[in-house]
Design a protein around this motif. Structure first.
Motif, PDB file in Angstrom:
ATOM      1  N   HIS A  92       0.549  -1.647   0.188  1.00  0.00           N
ATOM      2  CA  HIS A  92       0.332  -0.021  -0.005  1.00  0.00           C
ATOM      3  C   HIS A  92       0.639   1.522  -0.068  1.00  0.00           C
ATOM      4  N   GLY A 132       2.335   2.591  -3.204  1.00  0.00           N
ATOM      5  CA  GLY A 132       1.595   2.555  -4.014  1.00  0.00           C
ATOM      6  C   GLY A 132       0.888   1.604  -4.874  1.00  0.00           C
ATOM      7  N   LEU A 133       0.929   0.464  -4.844  1.00  0.00           N
ATOM      8  CA  LEU A 133       0.495  -0.890  -6.013  1.00  0.00           C
ATOM      9  C   LEU A 133      -0.658  -1.438  -5.797  1.00  0.00           C
ATOM     10  N   GLU A 134      -1.370  -1.760  -6.868  1.00  0.00           N
ATOM     11  CA  GLU A 134      -2.413  -2.510  -6.067  1.00  0.00           C
ATOM     12  C   GLU A 134      -2.418  -4.203  -6.238  1.00  0.00           C
ATOM     13  N   PRO A 135      -2.728  -4.844  -5.093  1.00  0.00           N
ATOM     14  CA  PRO A 135      -3.283  -6.044  -4.779  1.00  0.00           C
ATOM     15  C   PRO A 135      -3.834  -7.144  -5.933  1.00  0.00           C
ATOM     16  N   TYR A 141      -9.199  -3.227   1.824  1.00  0.00           N
ATOM     17  CA  TYR A 141      -9.132  -4.192   0.784  1.00  0.00           C
ATOM     18  C   TYR A 141      -9.769  -5.512   0.685  1.00  0.00           C
ATOM     19  N   LYS A 184     -11.015  -8.134  -1.214  1.00  0.00           N
ATOM     20  CA  LYS A 184      -9.909  -8.587  -2.056  1.00  0.00           C
ATOM     21  C   LYS A 184      -8.906 -10.060  -1.254  1.00  0.00           C
TER      22      LYS A 184
END
Length: 213
Positions: free
Chosen positions: A42, A45-48, A66, A69
């Motif tokens: 997080h 700035g990455l999206e899982p 999240y 997810k």
């Protein structure tokens, strides 16, 4: 590295900081995150695609963010990395790369490296990359890429069959390793080297990242 990975699993060890693992992290099209590692993902700035684990390390605010997810598993017989690997397998991925599985606690590092042998039979290829090197589990004979002078170590975690090498400075001929240190600190002579595994032989190959392309 030989393959193009189809997903990246991020464990909650030392977060990548070297150029190569950071590149793999940034270009991942599918990012599977183990429990507490979501904090670092997080922040980056990455999206899982999914967050896997028993959820004992996720702050409430990220749990809410999240929520859609998150895939919770309270199974205490496996660690969060294994839960993530099983999720990846069930989702149909065939070439995962594991990041963040070493560093910090040494017991976690040793456990995660040893699990590679168990994971190997589930995928076409699976590897673990740290800031310092690449771990590749082999259940069968294979030829791997290298650079001249690259540091190579072989770890036989389940002594069984015999191992023979070609393309290393100190060749191994039909030898069964009975302790982890016995195949360490070797060196590649050229652009590739071959390991021939007798029936029952299993090995984790470590290639140091120095001069590794």
């Amino acid at each position: 590295m030989e393959p193009t990975y189809d997903c990246v699993i991020v464990a909650n060890g030392r977060f990548p900081s070297a150029p190569l693992p950071l590149e793999e992290l940034r270009k991942a099209t599918a990012l599977i995150v183990c429990d507490g590692a979501i904090c670092k993902i997080h922040e980056a700035g990455l999206e899982p695609l999914a967050v896997i684990g028993d959820l004992d390390s996720i702050p409430p605010e990220l749990h809410n963010l999240y929520a859609e997810k998150i895939h919770s598993s309270a199974d205490q017989e496996t660690n969060d990395l294994t839960k993530a690997v099983r999720f990846v397998r069930q989702a149909g991925f065939r070439r995962p790369l594991i990041l963040g599985a070493t560093g910090l606690r040494e017991d976690h590092t040793l456990g995660n490296i040893s699990l590679l042998i168990e994971y190997a039979e589930l995928f076409d290829r699976i590897e673990m990359l740290s800031d310092y090197g690449l771990f590749t589990p082999l259940l069968h004979s294979a030829t791997l890429t290298s650079n001249p002078g690259q540091q190579i170590s072989l770890f036989s975690l389940h002594p069984g069959g015999e191992i023979t090498t070609q393309g290393l400075r100190w060749e191994v001929t039909a030898r069964q390793f009975t302790n982890w240190w016995q195949g360490t600190l070797n060196q590649a002579l050229g652009a590739e080297f071959t390991l021939t595994l007798d029936q029952g032989a299993q090995v984790v190959v470590y290639r140091a990242l120095v001069d590794f392309k």
